[in-house]
Design an enzyme around this catalytic site. Structure first.
Site, mmCIF file in Angstrom:
data_model
loop_
_atom_site.group_PDB
_atom_site.id
_atom_site.type_symbol
_atom_site.label_atom_id
_atom_site.label_comp_id
_atom_site.label_asym_id
_atom_site.label_seq_id
_atom_site.Cartn_x
_atom_site.Cartn_y
_atom_site.Cartn_z
ATOM 1 N N PRO A 271 0.831 -1.208 0.000
ATOM 2 C CA PRO A 271 0.000 0.000 0.000
ATOM 3 C C PRO A 271 0.867 1.260 0.000
ATOM 4 C CG PRO A 271 -0.584 -1.482 1.825
ATOM 5 C CD PRO A 271 0.638 -2.032 1.187
ATOM 6 N N VAL A 272 0.410 2.266 -0.725
ATOM 7 C CA VAL A 272 1.199 3.492 -0.845
ATOM 8 C C VAL A 272 1.448 4.133 0.517
ATOM 9 C CG1 VAL A 272 1.256 5.817 -1.803
ATOM 10 C CG2 VAL A 272 0.490 3.920 -3.212
ATOM 11 N N CYS A 273 0.452 4.032 1.435
ATOM 12 C CA CYS A 273 0.658 4.683 2.735
ATOM 13 C C CYS A 273 1.789 4.009 3.512
ATOM 14 C CB CYS A 273 -0.641 4.725 3.538
ATOM 15 S SG CYS A 273 -1.269 3.118 3.979
ATOM 16 N N THR A 274 1.933 2.676 3.339
ATOM 17 C CA THR A 274 3.056 1.980 3.975
ATOM 18 C C THR A 274 4.373 2.478 3.394
ATOM 19 O OG1 THR A 274 1.742 -0.002 4.341
ATOM 20 C CG2 THR A 274 4.125 -0.273 4.366
ATOM 21 N N ASN B 212 4.766 6.248 4.508
ATOM 22 C CA ASN B 212 4.800 6.673 5.916
ATOM 23 C C ASN B 212 5.369 5.660 6.899
ATOM 24 O OD1 ASN B 212 3.415 9.029 5.112
ATOM 25 N ND2 ASN B 212 1.501 7.861 5.135
#
EC number: 6.2.1.64
Lengths: 569, 451
Positions: free
Chosen positions: B230-233, B236
């Site tokens: 996932p892009v958030c992983t 961030n």
């Protein structure tokens, strides 16, 4: 997925040149140094072997690059097997045969050319096989194998592995006996032998080895999380978290593993120290669900999904336990294989520990970086502490058999301690016993051949047909199916199988098996040769690298049905 | 020496190839030996216990195999090299091979028709030359290019097609093309497709009779979904070295090099990603970023070895031999091989899928929520394991709902993406037909219902 680097502290011993595939870069020192980050860009050799290094890593490659393989006989199947070993880079191969190249050889064997006709087939095949990889040494020995066996038996034992392709059955057994006898002397290396037969669409591979130690079976997972029995630091950490006063960001990023350990501790506190059993699973999951601050906290969902790990008790794996009870693991000497010594040590370690040392590897999970790294470091510290204890037991073990403390290389100790569930020992049997109609062959006849409903029925029938053909060959000096009267040959094989099996009438598919085996006249169909050559090389790579579990010990290939059937004789 | 004569023709060979007297004599003597194909001939002269009653065998089967059966090999890589070798030795003499790739040093551990001096050359051309120089009487016609560049007419000329590909999209394309080519009035239009694939110690071979057996698209849901971070992983909360590498390639590269596309074959590009990923990993105290891992993640490298390719290619060619000669029943229709532990194969019949968009004919029922926008439906068709489309264009019975091409219709329909499917189709839902470049000439029929 590419081979994952394992977490380790290897940086202190890192050579200045290229790192091993399984090593990790010391990122801390790399980033604090003023010099740019070293590249460790792969050299030409690593680039050539890149796609296989991702399977067996530099340790496997090193073993491969020390392997010396002997091929007795030189048919298409044998050369296809060698091709698949020369390409990944074995050290050396020798082809031993005094045969001259026939037109049939050229037509079936890609590593011959019409110009090879009438020349020594070993010379010609070596020439074309060597082209595949300049790093590999290839030698043709054009003596008669039977004569050489008498005059120079040491020649045969000087190899890592011997392949016999289409070798006269009696000569093959003599070579097998020599290798078996050789390895019976303590201190002598075992030289495994693979016996290869093929006839048309049908083929068989048999392996003779005394004992084979697999140092890495490459199990699907090497994690030993042990949520049901958390080590003290992990338990203390899980208990110390003030879940209720955390901000929502932090709360939704606690690793599920920590959530489970915490829930387990809370449950035990409330239930007189008892862990939740299977019957209370819904209730236990409910306590997790109640802990959510928000509906969509993924880490809690992961915890609920993995909650079974709280009532599934971590145990010593069954496979490990059975390895520990082997005689040569229980009783070791200074000349024992390193894996025997490491397992023996594990046995003693387990007298004072409920479980084997913990592995430092963790699966990925929904978490903040900081929480994840904190957790990872706890597992690493526990691994280091288990490793230190294990090593101190090992030192005593080594001392007790008169070996110095460094007798087992540190890398071997560490890889064993990280992955003690991923080792295996295979016990083989001599080829002569596999060819006798006794023991396991007798059992296979009773269980699978006599019963047409058995799923191995046809494969055992095909094995018996090949066995009968070998007896035919010994008696008549030609293979069945080589003259035009195949019906007569089938008849002879039928009688032979009746005699071997003790059955007065042949059951089920026995006649079909005989007809198909005789049909090919024991010549190499190019596709069958390529198929079996692939299987032989695959198993050879496993035997040489001590990685992945090899065939134990016979496989029948049937390319009419497009099946393979493995069984033990 | 480019021996182009037929298997039994020797006249043109010995004179023109510049061999010395001795070897030219050996060459002629080889070609004069009519018994040289004994191994293959035995299977064609003798009937096996499981051979079909229709089998004629003898000279007729030999003539078809050695003079008539034109065969196409798709891919001249790990499987392709093996396939070409096996077909040539089996007796196929009119072999065509197509591949768009050039030779890389990392191919040499298994693609055994190539040498270090061939690095950079066309795989198809190089492989064809090698086969012709080694096996007399075989003609191999190479095509350096994409399979998509050839029209159905091109594929119509072959008796059998064998695919040794590493790309799912190319497999889907050839599968859909061959299924679509089937004309019930013309039995020659049915081209058996034999498909092989490998990964490490595992692989599979299968026989597809377009429209008759299960096709590649029927089993699309058997593919293991790729690991997606996932892009958030990535942005961030990185935890693994892979997360740092993805950050460098997915987020940092486009930010730094606005107009330069990442070339995963360029070592300088990999070096840049490796440096970035290493620095980020150090910042987050994550261990394990290596050059090889960086390359493996961004190129999605699948381990590959000679021995697995040998097994799977041999199985494919064995089926081609059996189909071409009927000397034994061919695979019906799937063989899986696993070599990690002992030798294990599983041979079974994979069933046709009624709602297969390529060969099924029945509509797939898709139940969606009433508050889904058309864009959500489009995204679902891209991501769901049973569809895996790349640029789906959707139409209802009353016309285009959303099309990616041509630009005119894209402009006219893109406004629909924000609308609710419920509003576009009405409360009862209804039929939606979908086209996608992954499935040439095939329409995926959906039946939309609301939950």
């Amino acid at each position: 997925m590419p081979t994952r680097p394992s977490d380790s502290e290897v940086t202190t011993t890192r050579p200045t040149k290229i790192p091993k595939m399984e090593d990790s870069i010391d990122v801390v020192s790399a980033s604090t140094a003023t010099a740019p980050i070293p590249s460790y860009r792969p050299d030409a050799k690593e680039r050539r072997y890149d796609r296989q290094l991702r399977l067996w890593a530099s340790s496997g490659q090193k073993s491969l690059e020390q392997a010396r393989v002997l091929l007795v006989g030189c048919n298409a199947t044998g050369c296809q097997s060698l091709k698949n070993l020369v390409l990944p880079g074995i050290s050396h191969f020798t082809i031993l045969t005094d045969a001259k190249t026939t037109a049939q050889d050229v037509a079936t064997n890609f590593f011959l050319h019409p110009e090879s006709l009438g020349q020594n087939v070993a010379d010609e095949a070596v020439k074309y096989l060597k082209e595949l990889n300049p790093a590999v040494e290839g030698v043709a020995n054009v003596q008669d194998p039977a004569t050489l066996l008498k005059s120079e038996p040491d020649f045969f034992t000087s190899f890592t592995l011997a392949l016999c392709c289409d070798v006269d059955p009696d000569l093959e057994l003599s070579i097998a006996d020599l290798l078996w006898q050789h390895s019976s002397t303590p201190g002598n290396r075992d030289v495994p032998l693979m016996s290869i037969r093929n006839s048309g669409f049908i083929g068989r591979i048999s392996i003779q080895l005394r004992e084979h130690c697999v140092i890495d079976t490459h199990p699907d997972s090497t994690h030993t999380l042990r949520i049901d029995q958390p080590f003290p630091e992990l338990e203390t950490y899980a208990r110390s978290l003030d879940l209720d006063s955390m901000d929502s960001m932090e709360h939704s990023h606690i690793p599920y593993l920590v959530l489970l350990v915490r829930a387990l501790c809370d449950w035990r506190d409330a239930h007189e120290g008892q862990a939740p059993s299977f019957e209370f699973r819904d209730e236990f999951k409910e306590t997790l669900r109640k802990g959510k601050h928000k509906y969509d906290e993924e880490n809690f969902d992961e915890a609920i999904g993995q909650a079974f790990k709280c009532w599934n008790t971590s145990e010593i794996p069954y496979e490990v336990e059975s390895l520990l009870s082997r005689d040569n693991v229980k009783n070791i000497t200074a000349s024992s294989h390193n894996l025997h010594i490491l397992l023996h040590t594990l046995g003693i370690y387990l007298q004072s520990h409920p479980l084997p040392p913990i592995s430092p590897s963790l699966p990925d999970m929904h978490s903040s970086t900081e929480s994840y790294i904190t957790l990872q470091n706890m597992y690493k510290r526990q691994y280091q502490s288990d490793l230190a204890e294990y090593k101190s037991v090992l030192d005593k073990v080594l001392d007790s058999v008169g070996l110095p403390s460094g007798a087992v290389p540190v890398t071997e100790i560490e890889s064993f301690v990280k992955n003690s569930g991923g080792v295996d020992i295979v016990n083989g049997s001599p080829l002569s016993a596999q060819r006798d109609v006794k023991g396991l062959t007798r059992e296979a006849i009773n269980e699978h051949f006599a019963d047409p409903e058995s799923e191995n029925h046809l494969a055992i029938a095909e094995h018996l047909a090949i066995l009968a053909a070998e007896r035919y060959r010994t008696k008549h000096s030609i293979w069945p199916g080589t003259t035009s009267d195949t019906t007569a040959d089938c008849q002879i094989l039928e009688e032979s199988i009746k005699e071997m099996s003790g059955l007065t009438a042949l059951p089920g598919m026995a006649k079909e098996a005989i007809v198909e085996v005789v049909r090919g006249g024991f010549s190499s169909l190019p596709t069958t040769a390529a198929f079996i050559g692939g299987l032989v090389a695959q198993e050879a790579i496993k035997l040489v690298t001590d990685q992945y579990s090899p065939l134990d010990n016979t496989v029948i290939v049937d390319l009419v049905k497009s099946t393979t059937t493995a069984f033990k004789l | 020496m480019g021996a182009n004569g037929l298997a039994n023709g020797s006249s043109s060979l010995s004179g023109s190839n510049g061999l010395n007297g001795e070897s030219s004599k050996r060459y002629a003597s080889y070609l004069a030996n009519s018994n040289r194909y004994e191994a293959v001939d035995r299977m064609l002269d003798r009937r096996g216990p499981w051979t079909d009653e229709q089998f004629v065998g003898g000279s007729e089967a030999k003539a078809f195999l050695r003079q008539k059966a034109k065969i196409l090999v798709i891919g001249a890589g790990g499987l392709g090299c093996e396939i070409l070798q096996n077909l040539a030795l089996t007796g196929f003499s009119d072999i065509h091979v197509i591949d768009m790739d050039t030779i890389d040093i990392s191919n040499l551990n298994r693609q055994f028709l190539f040498r270090e001096s061939d690095v950079g050359k066309s795989k198809a051309l190089c492989a064809a030359d090698f086969i012709m120089s080694r096996v007399p009487g075989v003609k191999v016609t190479p095509y350096h290019g994409k399979i998509q560049d050839h029209a159905p007419d091109f594929y119509m000329q072959f008796a059998i097609i064998i695919a040794g590909l590493d790309s799912i999209s190319a497999r889907r394309w050839i599968n859909a093309t061959l299924v679509n080519m089937v004309d019930e009035e013309n039995e020659d239009s049915l081209k058996p497709l034999i498909d092989g694939g490998t990964e490490g110690f595992k692989g599979q071979a299968r026989v597809i009779l377009p429209t008759i057996t299960s096709c590649y698209e029927c089993s699309i849901d058997m593919l293991t979904p790729p690991t997606v971070f996932p892009v958030c992983t990535i942005a961030n909360t990185p935890r693994l070295p892979e997360h740092c590498i993805e950050w460098a390639s997915v987020l940092e590269w486009p930010k730094t090099f606005k107009d330069k596309k990442l070339d995963t074959d360029d070592p300088e590009h990999i070096e840049w990603l490796y440096q970035k990923a290493t620095a980020r990993a150090a910042m987050f105290k994550i261990e394990g970023v290596t050059w090889q891992l960086t390359q493996g993640v961004v190129k999605n490298i699948i381990p590959a070895i000679a021995s697995t390719n040998a097994i799977i290619a041999a199985s494919c060619c064995n089926e081609a031999f059996k189909i071409a000669t009927t000397c034994a029943p061919y695979l019906n229709n799937y063989m899986m091989y696993t070599g990690n532990s002992s030798i294990y194969t599983y041979t079974f019949e994979h069933g046709k899928r009624d709602e297969c968009p390529v060969c099924g004919g029945e509509a797939s029922l898709v139940r969606i929520s009433k508050d889904w926008t058309l864009e959500q439906l489009v995204e679902h068709l891209k991501e769901a394991q049973e569809f895996k489309l790349s640029r789906p264009s959707l139409s209802s019975e009353s016309g285009p709902l959303f099309w990616y091409d041509p630009p005119g219709i894209y402009e006219a329909t893109k406004g629909n993406l924000d609308k609710l499917v419920f509003d576009l189709l009405g409360p009862e839902g209804g039929a939606v037909s979908v086209t996608d470049k992954a499935l040439p000439a095939a329409n995926l029929s959906l039946e939309i219902q609301f939950e």
